[in-house]
Structures are given as structure tokens and as C-alpha cells.
Design a protein around this motif. Sequence first.
Motif, PDB file in Angstrom:
ATOM      1  N   GLY A 163     -10.707   1.035   0.781  1.00 31.88           N
ATOM      2  CA  GLY A 163     -10.990   2.458   0.565  1.00 31.88           C
ATOM      3  C   GLY A 163     -10.256   3.010  -0.642  1.00 31.88           C
ATOM      4  O   GLY A 163     -10.865   3.538  -1.582  1.00 31.88           O
ATOM      5  N   GLN A 164      -8.957   2.870  -0.674  1.00 31.26           N
ATOM      6  CA  GLN A 164      -8.177   3.497  -1.736  1.00 31.26           C
ATOM      7  C   GLN A 164      -8.244   2.691  -3.036  1.00 31.26           C
ATOM      8  O   GLN A 164      -8.240   3.269  -4.122  1.00 31.26           O
ATOM      9  N   ASP A 214      -9.163  -8.965  -4.170  1.00 29.76           N
ATOM     10  CA  ASP A 214      -8.943  -8.679  -2.749  1.00 29.76           C
ATOM     11  C   ASP A 214      -8.912 -10.024  -2.021  1.00 29.76           C
ATOM     12  O   ASP A 214      -9.589 -10.978  -2.421  1.00 29.76           O
ATOM     13  N   ASN A 258       0.138  -1.333   3.959  1.00 30.79           N
ATOM     14  CA  ASN A 258       1.533  -1.025   3.620  1.00 30.79           C
ATOM     15  C   ASN A 258       2.489  -2.218   3.668  1.00 30.79           C
ATOM     16  O   ASN A 258       3.433  -2.289   2.892  1.00 30.79           O
ATOM     17  N   GLU A 272       0.542   2.211  -4.016  1.00 29.31           N
ATOM     18  CA  GLU A 272       0.089   3.265  -3.106  1.00 29.31           C
ATOM     19  C   GLU A 272       1.234   3.662  -2.178  1.00 29.31           C
ATOM     20  O   GLU A 272       2.191   2.924  -1.974  1.00 29.31           O
ATOM     21  N   LYS A 273       1.090   4.849  -1.603  1.00 30.22           N
ATOM     22  CA  LYS A 273       2.062   5.334  -0.625  1.00 30.22           C
ATOM     23  C   LYS A 273       1.704   4.760   0.733  1.00 30.22           C
ATOM     24  O   LYS A 273       0.521   4.461   0.937  1.00 30.22           O
ATOM     25  N   ASN A 298      -0.388  11.311  -4.671  1.00 30.17           N
ATOM     26  CA  ASN A 298      -1.437  12.150  -5.267  1.00 30.17           C
ATOM     27  C   ASN A 298      -1.550  13.536  -4.641  1.00 30.17           C
ATOM     28  O   ASN A 298      -2.208  14.412  -5.190  1.00 30.17           O
ATOM     29  N   TRP A 322      -5.920  -1.254  10.273  1.00 31.73           N
ATOM     30  CA  TRP A 322      -4.532  -1.724  10.270  1.00 31.73           C
ATOM     31  C   TRP A 322      -3.549  -0.593  10.570  1.00 31.73           C
ATOM     32  O   TRP A 322      -2.413  -0.837  10.975  1.00 31.73           O
ATOM     33  N   ARG A 323      -4.008   0.660  10.395  1.00 39.71           N
ATOM     34  CA  ARG A 323      -3.106   1.803  10.606  1.00 39.71           C
ATOM     35  C   ARG A 323      -2.643   1.926  12.056  1.00 39.71           C
ATOM     36  O   ARG A 323      -1.685   2.627  12.338  1.00 39.71           O
TER      37      ARG A 323
HETATM   38  P1  NAD Z   1      -8.191  -0.632   3.399  1.00 37.82           P
HETATM   39  O1  NAD Z   1      -8.013  -1.429   4.634  1.00 37.82           O
HETATM   40  O2  NAD Z   1      -9.431   0.182   3.246  1.00 37.82           O
HETATM   41  O3  NAD Z   1      -8.090  -1.587   2.121  1.00 37.82           O
HETATM   42  C1  NAD Z   1      -7.065  -2.506   1.938  1.00 37.82           C
HETATM   43  C2  NAD Z   1      -7.627  -3.715   1.220  1.00 37.82           C
HETATM   44  O4  NAD Z   1      -6.542  -4.568   0.839  1.00 37.82           O
HETATM   45  C3  NAD Z   1      -8.558  -4.548   2.117  1.00 37.82           C
HETATM   46  O5  NAD Z   1      -9.808  -4.735   1.474  1.00 37.82           O
HETATM   47  C4  NAD Z   1      -7.802  -5.865   2.299  1.00 37.82           C
HETATM   48  O6  NAD Z   1      -8.650  -7.002   2.411  1.00 37.82           O
HETATM   49  C5  NAD Z   1      -6.959  -5.917   1.039  1.00 37.82           C
HETATM   50  N1  NAD Z   1      -5.763  -6.765   1.116  1.00 37.82           N
HETATM   51  C6  NAD Z   1      -4.911  -6.927   2.148  1.00 37.82           C
HETATM   52  N2  NAD Z   1      -3.897  -7.736   1.805  1.00 37.82           N
HETATM   53  C7  NAD Z   1      -4.130  -8.101   0.515  1.00 37.82           C
HETATM   54  C8  NAD Z   1      -3.434  -8.931  -0.394  1.00 37.82           C
HETATM   55  N3  NAD Z   1      -2.310  -9.548  -0.070  1.00 37.82           N
HETATM   56  N4  NAD Z   1      -3.959  -9.108  -1.636  1.00 37.82           N
HETATM   57  C9  NAD Z   1      -5.141  -8.504  -1.981  1.00 37.82           C
HETATM   58  N5  NAD Z   1      -5.835  -7.702  -1.154  1.00 37.82           N
HETATM   59  C10 NAD Z   1      -5.331  -7.491   0.078  1.00 37.82           C
HETATM   60  O7  NAD Z   1      -6.910   0.307   3.283  1.00 37.82           O
HETATM   61  P2  NAD Z   1      -6.793   1.625   2.404  1.00 37.82           P
HETATM   62  O8  NAD Z   1      -7.131   2.803   3.220  1.00 37.82           O
HETATM   63  O9  NAD Z   1      -7.487   1.436   1.108  1.00 37.82           O
HETATM   64  O10 NAD Z   1      -5.205   1.671   2.174  1.00 37.82           O
HETATM   65  C11 NAD Z   1      -4.603   0.855   1.201  1.00 37.82           C
HETATM   66  C12 NAD Z   1      -3.313   1.520   0.707  1.00 37.82           C
HETATM   67  O11 NAD Z   1      -3.642   2.772   0.116  1.00 37.82           O
HETATM   68  C13 NAD Z   1      -2.313   1.824   1.817  1.00 37.82           C
HETATM   69  O12 NAD Z   1      -1.009   1.685   1.331  1.00 37.82           O
HETATM   70  C14 NAD Z   1      -2.603   3.283   2.152  1.00 37.82           C
HETATM   71  O13 NAD Z   1      -1.510   3.954   2.721  1.00 37.82           O
HETATM   72  C15 NAD Z   1      -2.934   3.820   0.773  1.00 37.82           C
HETATM   73  N6  NAD Z   1      -3.789   5.007   0.781  1.00 37.82           N
HETATM   74  C16 NAD Z   1      -3.416   6.052   0.003  1.00 37.82           C
HETATM   75  C17 NAD Z   1      -4.190   7.202  -0.027  1.00 37.82           C
HETATM   76  C18 NAD Z   1      -3.765   8.339  -0.892  1.00 37.82           C
HETATM   77  O14 NAD Z   1      -4.354   9.417  -0.787  1.00 37.82           O
HETATM   78  N7  NAD Z   1      -2.803   8.155  -1.770  1.00 37.82           N
HETATM   79  C19 NAD Z   1      -5.356   7.299   0.763  1.00 37.82           C
HETATM   80  C20 NAD Z   1      -5.712   6.198   1.531  1.00 37.82           C
HETATM   81  C21 NAD Z   1      -4.931   5.048   1.543  1.00 37.82           C
END
Ligand code: NAD
Length: 350
Positions: A12-13, A34, A72, A92-93, A121, A160-161
Motif C-alpha cells: 500500500g504505502q 518486493d 515495521n 516509513e514510520k 507525512n 501484519w498490523r
Molecule cells: P503492506 O503490507 O501493504 O506492504 C508491505 C510490502 O512489503 C508487502 O508487499 C510485502 O510483501 C513487502 N515486504 C515485506 N518484507 C519485505 C522485505 N524484506 N523486502 C521487500 N519487501 C518486503 O504494508 P503498508 O501498509 O504498505 O506498510 C508498509 C510501511 O509503511 C509500514 O512501516 C507502515 O507503517 C508504513 N505506512 C505509512 C503510512 C504513512 O502515512 N506514512 C501509511 C501506511 C503505511
Amino acid sequence: MKKSVVVVGYGGQGGWHANHALKSDVVTLKGIYDIKEERNQAARDAGIFVYDSFEAILADKDIDIVVCATPNDAHLDIVVRSLLSGKNVVCEKPVALSLEDFDAMCDAAKQAGKLFTVHQNRRWDVDFLAIKSIIESGAIGETINIESRVHGSRGIPSDWRCHKQYGGGMVLDWGVHLIDQMLQLIPEKITKVYCELNNITTDEVDDGMHLMLTFESGKRATVEVGTYNFIYMPRFYMQCKTGSTLIEDWQKKCKIAKMKAWNEKEVMPVQTAAGITKTMAPRDEITLDTYEIERPVSDVHDFYRNLVKAIDGVEAPIVKQAEVRRVLQVMLACFESHEKNQALIFPEGF
Ligand code: NAD
């Protein structure tokens, strides 16, 4: 020339960062990686270059910025190795799950002579900026107390959350944003932390938090995250020496009630079931001005604009390592306070 970005973790992020880099005026997307093949395929389908491995990213000398957007628990290794291979890094946070991990990241940045910052952000959220502008304008005097809340009603997301091993839970997911904002609004040492966590929909991680902070001058803050609330509580409420302010939710303007005079000639009592009260009766327009302020203008993409200038040494990074470390200290204190069921006192402040 635009700086090249590679995103590690295309969920997502990571998708947000990649899309942003594709449209940005200051960076360009070089590729992604990924660990899940389906996510790599999704990137290829969108015409994005996919690295074969994380090691291939480390070996590529032509990358300016690595963005770490994995769950995280997987930040540490990616951040440290990317820095040591000569890339600037945005993580990312929440950046890390312990101070030791965060310090190892900062040490790697220092050793490599590279920029390392965190994507806080929500410093560009207009509700937060409205409260900040009121404080800075002095329009209603010195702050006494700020309450900052976000509420959902669907429990914690079922990815994962909701697992501890991945760094799940609402303190780390949303608390991190609200605490970061609060420390910007009250730039003072913290002397007391008291936190209660919720476990309404799951026992494994917190699905909500109620944090109370006391600052050196006596100012107080409440930070609350809920995922099981069916009526919205106000996003921000602030009490100051000469007025109060309220932002009902993200979409609404900021309301201000500014006191013109403390003493009132006459107070109209309100009727309650138990009798009348003047103490709790609202003020009238003779002693109170009420108005709204326009929502501040904000562009979240200024994060990247600042990042590029910071890499070039023209500006300081907006999100500084010392600030990120303090937010992490507060989050760790939240867990400790909840576990001990007591307030943590810091006589020297931090
Ligand atoms: P997500 O599950 O949607 O995406 C995470 C991705 O990372 C997955 O596709 C997974 O396969 C991949 N991944 C896992 N381990 C990996 C590795 N070792 N190497 C490469 N890829 C790997 O999660 P998300 O919601 O995108 O969250 C990801 C990060 O972004 C977290 O730290 C979350 O807290 C942060 N986040 C920040 C905001 C913001 O507004 N700043 C919003 C959402 C998420």
C-alpha cells in the motif's frame, strides 16, 4: 536533475511512494523490489522496473534514494544496508521498534555520510497545521492543554498490523503520527507519561491507546487512537489562556472561541434536571468572539522537495533524527506505562 528513487516493499504505502515518484517534480522512480512475486508482477504490469533482489539494489551505484516501505519489523536491515551501500534513505514510520535499532540506523547514516530521514507525512495534515498556526499566532494565548484523536470503528486492519512480531498495533501505526505532531505543537521536555492501551478486538497487540503527556511548563496533552468507536470524537481540541479551539474532523474548519473579557455582568443560567447552573452555562457574544479560520494550504509532496534539498545540503531535513528518536521514546514509554499500570515520571524531562 531529478534524483532517482527505488522503493523496497511495494504494498500500500510503497505504491504511494512509487506513484508519487512517477509524478514528482524533484525525483524519478528507478524501480522497486518486493519479496512477494505478485507485487513485483503488479509493478511490471504498471511498467515499473523490478530489481531481482534487494542485493541488486545495493549493488546499483546509480540510486540516490532508497525508500523502505516494508512492515515495521523489516525496516532495520533494509535501512542499514542501503545506507552502508551509499544510498540516502527514507524509512516509513514507525522507523524502528527499539532505540537500539534506531541508533544503529543513525550510526550507519553517519558512517556512510548519507541522509537518513523518516516519512512523518502527517506533518502536512491541514488540521495539525491549523492548530500549529493558532499557537504560533498567539491569537488565544499560551497553550494549556491539547487533545488529539483519531477514531475508526472497524478494529485493527487484519494484515501484519494485528501481529506483534511484525510491529503491529495502533501505538505504532497511528500513535506515531499523533505523538510526532504533538511534540511539534508543544516543543518542551516531557516530564510525565501515562498510557492505557485497548484490547477490544484482539489481545495480541493494542487496538487503541489513551496517552496523557505532561510537559516541563505544566502544559498537558492527550493522544487517543481508537478503532472501536461508533461516534466520532473531535479530531483536535485545544484550551489556551484566552480561548479554546476545536476541529471536529479532517474535513472541517477550525473553530475558535476567543475570550474578550473575563468578567461578565450577567450570566444566563442553564436548566439541568438537577437544577440551574451558572458555572456551566455558555458565554454570550459580549465576552466571547467565535469564528472559524480557513484551512491552511498544504502539499504533502513538499516532503520530497525538502528531502532533495537536504541531500544537496541546501536545507535541513524537516523530519530530524532527534525528533524521530523522541517519538520512539514516547511510544516505548506508552508500552511501559501500560504494563506497569502507572505514570512514568521523568524529573529531568526528555
Ligand atoms: P503492506 O503490507 O501493504 O506492504 C508491505 C510490502 O512489503 C508487502 O508487499 C510485502 O510483501 C513487502 N515486504 C515485506 N518484507 C519485505 C522485505 N524484506 N523486502 C521487500 N519487501 C518486503 O504494508 P503498508 O501498509 O504498505 O506498510 C508498509 C510501511 O509503511 C509500514 O512501516 C507502515 O507503517 C508504513 N505506512 C505509512 C503510512 C504513512 O502515512 N506514512 C501509511 C501506511 C503505511
